[in-house]
Design an enzyme around this catalytic site. Structure first.
Site, PDB file in Angstrom:
ATOM      1  N   THR A  17     -68.887  90.482 -61.706  1.00 16.51           N
ATOM      2  CA  THR A  17     -68.856  89.228 -60.954  1.00 16.51           C
ATOM      3  C   THR A  17     -68.948  89.480 -59.451  1.00 16.51           C
ATOM      4  O   THR A  17     -68.507  90.534 -58.968  1.00 16.51           O
ATOM      5  CB  THR A  17     -67.539  88.477 -61.263  1.00 16.51           C
ATOM      6  OG1 THR A  17     -67.314  87.480 -60.272  1.00 16.51           O
ATOM      7  CG2 THR A  17     -66.337  89.410 -61.253  1.00 16.51           C
ATOM      8  N   ASP A  18     -69.458  88.497 -58.727  1.00 16.15           N
ATOM      9  CA  ASP A  18     -69.500  88.615 -57.254  1.00 16.15           C
ATOM     10  C   ASP A  18     -68.093  88.603 -56.657  1.00 16.15           C
ATOM     11  O   ASP A  18     -67.912  88.966 -55.494  1.00 16.15           O
ATOM     12  CB  ASP A  18     -70.364  87.502 -56.639  1.00 16.15           C
ATOM     13  CG  ASP A  18     -69.822  86.097 -56.876  1.00 16.15           C
ATOM     14  OD1 ASP A  18     -68.892  85.933 -57.697  1.00 16.15           O
ATOM     15  OD2 ASP A  18     -70.341  85.149 -56.241  1.00 16.15           O
ATOM     16  N   GLU A  19     -67.099  88.185 -57.465  1.00 10.59           N
ATOM     17  CA  GLU A  19     -65.736  88.073 -56.919  1.00 10.59           C
ATOM     18  C   GLU A  19     -65.161  89.438 -56.558  1.00 10.59           C
ATOM     19  O   GLU A  19     -64.183  89.519 -55.810  1.00 10.59           O
ATOM     20  CB  GLU A  19     -64.832  87.306 -57.893  1.00 10.59           C
ATOM     21  CG  GLU A  19     -65.379  85.904 -58.133  1.00 10.59           C
ATOM     22  CD  GLU A  19     -64.452  84.952 -58.867  1.00 10.59           C
ATOM     23  OE1 GLU A  19     -63.234  85.103 -58.785  1.00 10.59           O
ATOM     24  OE2 GLU A  19     -64.982  84.029 -59.518  1.00 10.59           O
ATOM     25  N   TYR A  70     -57.651  88.733 -61.255  1.00 13.29           N
ATOM     26  CA  TYR A  70     -58.885  88.741 -62.057  1.00 13.29           C
ATOM     27  C   TYR A  70     -59.932  89.637 -61.417  1.00 13.29           C
ATOM     28  O   TYR A  70     -60.465  90.563 -62.053  1.00 13.29           O
ATOM     29  CB  TYR A  70     -59.428  87.314 -62.210  1.00 13.29           C
ATOM     30  CG  TYR A  70     -60.896  87.261 -62.614  1.00 13.29           C
ATOM     31  CD1 TYR A  70     -61.304  87.688 -63.873  1.00 13.29           C
ATOM     32  CD2 TYR A  70     -61.878  86.803 -61.722  1.00 13.29           C
ATOM     33  CE1 TYR A  70     -62.651  87.657 -64.247  1.00 13.29           C
ATOM     34  CE2 TYR A  70     -63.215  86.768 -62.077  1.00 13.29           C
ATOM     35  CZ  TYR A  70     -63.598  87.196 -63.341  1.00 13.29           C
ATOM     36  OH  TYR A  70     -64.925  87.175 -63.696  1.00 13.29           O
ATOM     37  N   LYS A  91     -61.717  93.283 -62.593  1.00 10.72           N
ATOM     38  CA  LYS A  91     -63.171  93.462 -62.776  1.00 10.72           C
ATOM     39  C   LYS A  91     -63.673  94.594 -61.868  1.00 10.72           C
ATOM     40  O   LYS A  91     -64.529  95.388 -62.266  1.00 10.72           O
ATOM     41  CB  LYS A  91     -63.922  92.158 -62.460  1.00 10.72           C
ATOM     42  CG  LYS A  91     -63.665  91.005 -63.417  1.00 10.72           C
ATOM     43  CD  LYS A  91     -64.151  91.261 -64.839  1.00 10.72           C
ATOM     44  CE  LYS A  91     -65.658  91.279 -64.948  1.00 10.72           C
ATOM     45  NZ  LYS A  91     -66.102  91.400 -66.375  1.00 10.72           N
TER      46      LYS A  91
HETATM   47  P1  NAD Z   1     -65.120  83.369 -71.314  1.00 15.15           P
HETATM   48  O1  NAD Z   1     -63.672  83.400 -70.949  1.00 15.15           O
HETATM   49  O2  NAD Z   1     -65.774  82.078 -71.625  1.00 15.15           O
HETATM   50  O3  NAD Z   1     -65.364  84.328 -72.582  1.00 15.15           O
HETATM   51  C1  NAD Z   1     -64.731  85.569 -72.720  1.00 15.15           C
HETATM   52  C2  NAD Z   1     -64.902  86.015 -74.174  1.00 15.15           C
HETATM   53  O4  NAD Z   1     -64.325  87.331 -74.309  1.00 15.15           O
HETATM   54  C3  NAD Z   1     -64.174  85.115 -75.190  1.00 15.15           C
HETATM   55  O5  NAD Z   1     -65.020  84.841 -76.277  1.00 15.15           O
HETATM   56  C4  NAD Z   1     -62.974  85.950 -75.605  1.00 15.15           C
HETATM   57  O6  NAD Z   1     -62.532  85.676 -76.934  1.00 15.15           O
HETATM   58  C5  NAD Z   1     -63.538  87.363 -75.483  1.00 15.15           C
HETATM   59  N1  NAD Z   1     -62.481  88.367 -75.297  1.00 15.15           N
HETATM   60  C6  NAD Z   1     -61.454  88.323 -74.419  1.00 15.15           C
HETATM   61  N2  NAD Z   1     -60.676  89.416 -74.564  1.00 15.15           N
HETATM   62  C7  NAD Z   1     -61.242  90.173 -75.540  1.00 15.15           C
HETATM   63  C8  NAD Z   1     -60.927  91.417 -76.125  1.00 15.15           C
HETATM   64  N3  NAD Z   1     -59.834  92.117 -75.745  1.00 15.15           N
HETATM   65  N4  NAD Z   1     -61.731  91.914 -77.077  1.00 15.15           N
HETATM   66  C9  NAD Z   1     -62.824  91.218 -77.489  1.00 15.15           C
HETATM   67  N5  NAD Z   1     -63.170  90.025 -76.987  1.00 15.15           N
HETATM   68  C10 NAD Z   1     -62.383  89.504 -76.011  1.00 15.15           C
HETATM   69  O7  NAD Z   1     -65.842  84.133 -70.118  1.00 15.15           O
HETATM   70  P2  NAD Z   1     -67.317  83.900 -69.515  1.00 15.15           P
HETATM   71  O8  NAD Z   1     -67.245  82.890 -68.452  1.00 15.15           O
HETATM   72  O9  NAD Z   1     -68.275  83.763 -70.626  1.00 15.15           O
HETATM   73  O10 NAD Z   1     -67.540  85.321 -68.801  1.00 15.15           O
HETATM   74  C11 NAD Z   1     -68.146  86.398 -69.498  1.00 15.15           C
HETATM   75  C12 NAD Z   1     -68.254  87.594 -68.569  1.00 15.15           C
HETATM   76  O11 NAD Z   1     -69.031  87.235 -67.422  1.00 15.15           O
HETATM   77  C13 NAD Z   1     -66.909  88.077 -68.033  1.00 15.15           C
HETATM   78  O12 NAD Z   1     -66.911  89.477 -68.019  1.00 15.15           O
HETATM   79  C14 NAD Z   1     -66.844  87.510 -66.614  1.00 15.15           C
HETATM   80  O13 NAD Z   1     -66.064  88.343 -65.777  1.00 15.15           O
HETATM   81  C15 NAD Z   1     -68.305  87.542 -66.237  1.00 15.15           C
HETATM   82  N6  NAD Z   1     -68.744  86.539 -65.235  1.00 15.15           N
HETATM   83  C16 NAD Z   1     -68.446  85.214 -65.413  1.00 15.15           C
HETATM   84  C17 NAD Z   1     -68.909  84.292 -64.470  1.00 15.15           C
HETATM   85  C18 NAD Z   1     -68.660  82.807 -64.651  1.00 15.15           C
HETATM   86  O14 NAD Z   1     -69.005  82.010 -63.763  1.00 15.15           O
HETATM   87  N7  NAD Z   1     -68.082  82.351 -65.764  1.00 15.15           N
HETATM   88  C19 NAD Z   1     -69.637  84.716 -63.354  1.00 15.15           C
HETATM   89  C20 NAD Z   1     -69.918  86.091 -63.207  1.00 15.15           C
HETATM   90  C21 NAD Z   1     -69.465  86.989 -64.172  1.00 15.15           C
HETATM   91  P1  TYD Z   2     -63.415  78.138 -61.057  1.00 11.12           P
HETATM   92  O1  TYD Z   2     -64.326  77.324 -61.891  1.00 11.12           O
HETATM   93  O2  TYD Z   2     -62.029  78.431 -61.562  1.00 11.12           O
HETATM   94  O3  TYD Z   2     -64.179  79.489 -60.692  1.00 11.12           O
HETATM   95  P2  TYD Z   2     -63.785  80.678 -59.630  1.00 11.12           P
HETATM   96  O4  TYD Z   2     -62.370  80.525 -59.239  1.00 11.12           O
HETATM   97  O5  TYD Z   2     -64.005  81.904 -60.453  1.00 11.12           O
HETATM   98  O6  TYD Z   2     -64.737  80.529 -58.500  1.00 11.12           O
HETATM   99  O7  TYD Z   2     -63.238  77.422 -59.647  1.00 11.12           O
HETATM  100  C1  TYD Z   2     -64.364  77.117 -58.843  1.00 11.12           C
HETATM  101  C2  TYD Z   2     -63.834  76.546 -57.534  1.00 11.12           C
HETATM  102  O8  TYD Z   2     -63.212  75.285 -57.808  1.00 11.12           O
HETATM  103  C3  TYD Z   2     -62.767  77.407 -56.875  1.00 11.12           C
HETATM  104  O9  TYD Z   2     -62.943  77.341 -55.460  1.00 11.12           O
HETATM  105  C4  TYD Z   2     -61.463  76.754 -57.269  1.00 11.12           C
HETATM  106  C5  TYD Z   2     -61.844  75.286 -57.382  1.00 11.12           C
HETATM  107  N1  TYD Z   2     -61.083  74.493 -58.378  1.00 11.12           N
HETATM  108  C6  TYD Z   2     -60.504  73.266 -57.996  1.00 11.12           C
HETATM  109  O10 TYD Z   2     -60.581  72.845 -56.841  1.00 11.12           O
HETATM  110  N2  TYD Z   2     -59.818  72.565 -58.963  1.00 11.12           N
HETATM  111  C7  TYD Z   2     -59.693  73.000 -60.242  1.00 11.12           C
HETATM  112  O11 TYD Z   2     -59.027  72.317 -61.064  1.00 11.12           O
HETATM  113  C8  TYD Z   2     -60.318  74.243 -60.617  1.00 11.12           C
HETATM  114  C9  TYD Z   2     -60.217  74.770 -62.023  1.00 11.12           C
HETATM  115  C10 TYD Z   2     -61.009  74.946 -59.642  1.00 11.12           C
END
Ligand code: NAD
Ligand code: TYD
Length: 340
Positions: free
Chosen positions: A126-128, A151, A155
């Protein structure tokens, strides 16, 4: 590739990625390893039931013996590690599961993958991990890691482990780092699906702080295409950033959702800010554009309309999630914040 193994395939991005793989490469088998935590939902891939090139394995990536057994019996050409605890607010409540899955789980996968001699490993990051930007500038692949939340720290630790395996063992890994995703199947604890589903029920939209924090939004399918390009064309040891070239403050995003859903701005409720809240994320993805011939294709205007339409036509999916654990989490998360 004859077969690939995806971890976390029942989550938001993993399920979109697996569906895309089945469409792009019909002859390739996809193994999905998922523990099914609160965020893992087999319903996300219900349409693949009966597909003999899709196999689900309910396993924890921290389970060394089971992971090694599975890799030995299935012999995938590549592993893509999506499995993670993914929500910043939950990492602030309890960082334990983040350290366990995101760091220890990655280490278990790396060692098992080395043992069976995997040909490619994609760490989905992630970019975070880069921390927070001020009003100007962009994250590049050279930006130093400076994670601010439990988090993002977990990562970043996983990214560094992957890097060390490349350096020490010539391990064939690439790392991808993407900005905030939106799209179908996102768990309704994250900003966009939470606000869409709350607005649909005329419930408050809890904006943290003043809503000035900026995120760079990308459609999940553009991210999935980027990961596929990194898998097939990426160079070992390289990092690739993906972003949507679409920055919005949280308040701007909230206004857009309210307008498209034809609701009132009175739903907006400013609540106590997230501790350590990163101000701004914005990605420079020139490297992926030049070296992987990738660029985001789905315009935000179209993508967000499609996403809203998806949630409107999947109220059963949302309502099945909005029970038990979810309600307890939401109550705990927002009860304190609402007092501002
Ligand atoms: P999500 O929380 O929707 O899904 C995570 C999945 O991982 C779930 O299905 C969960 O059951 C599974 N999981 C968790 N712990 C596990 C374990 N110990 N063993 C096996 N499976 C397990 O997450 P997401 O939003 O789909 O993110 C997926 C990946 O992409 C993550 O690594 C996250 O850091 C990365 N990512 C997410 C975003 C975003 O905007 N959501 C952006 C950049 C990177
Ligand atoms: P989120 O979807 O949790 O992603 P991330 O924290 O990984 O960027 O949040 C996106 C942005 O929205 C973040 O700046 C936090 C804000 N946010 C709110 O203002 N209210 C909310 O209820 C949530 C879940 C997030």
């Amino acid at each position: 590739m004859k077969s690939i193994l995806v971890t976390g395939g029942c989550g938001f991005i993993g399920s979109n990625f697996i569906r895309l793989q089945r469409q792009l490469y019909p002859d390739q088998t996809v193994h999905n390893v998922d523990k099914l935590t609160y965020a893992g939902n087999p319903e996300n891939l219900a349409d693949l039931e009966g597909d003999d090139r899709y196999q689900f394995h309910q396993l924890d990536i921290c389970d060394r013996v089971a992971i090694l057994d599975l890799l030995t019996s299935t012999k995938p050409a590549a592993i893509l590690n999506f499995a993670a605890e993914s929500h910043v607010d939950r990492s602030i409540i309890d960082s334990g599961p983040f350290v366990q899955t995101n760091i220890v789980g990655t280490q278990v996968l790396l060692d098992a993958a080395r043992e069976v001699g995997i040909s490619r490993f994609v760490q989905v990051s992630t970019d975070e991990v880069y921390g927070s930007l001020g009003a100007e500038g962009y994250f590049t692949e050279e930006t130093p890691l400076a994670p601010n939340s439990p988090y993002s720290a977990s990562k970043a630790a996983a990214d560094l482990l992957v890097r060390s395996y490349v350096h020490t063992f010539d391990f064939p890994a690439v790392i991808t780092r993407c900005s905030n995703n939106y799209g179908p199947y996102q768990f309704p604890e994250k900003l966009i699906p939470l606000f869409i589903s709350n607005a649909m029920e005329d419930k408050p939209l809890p904006v943290y702080g003043t809503g000035e924090n900026v995120r760079d939004w990308i459609h999940v399918l553009d991210h999935c295409r980027g990961i596929d390009a990194a898998l097939r064309q990426g160079e070992i040891g390289e990092v690739y950033n993906f972003g949507g070239h679409h920055e919005l403050t949280n308040l701007e995003m909230t206004h857009i959702l309210i307008e498209l859903l034809e609701k009132s701005r009175e739903l907006i409720t400013f609540v106590k800010d997230r501790p350590g809240h990163d101000l701004r994320y914005a990605i420079d993805c020139t490297k992926a554009e030049q070296q992987l011939s990738w660029s985001p294709e789905i315009s935000f205007e179209q993508g967000i309309r499609d996403t809203i339409a998806w949630y409107q036509s999947h109220t059963d999916w949302v309502n099945r999630i909005k029970t038990g654990e979810y309600l307890k989490y939401i109550e705990k998360q927002y009860a304190g914040r609402m007092k501002k």
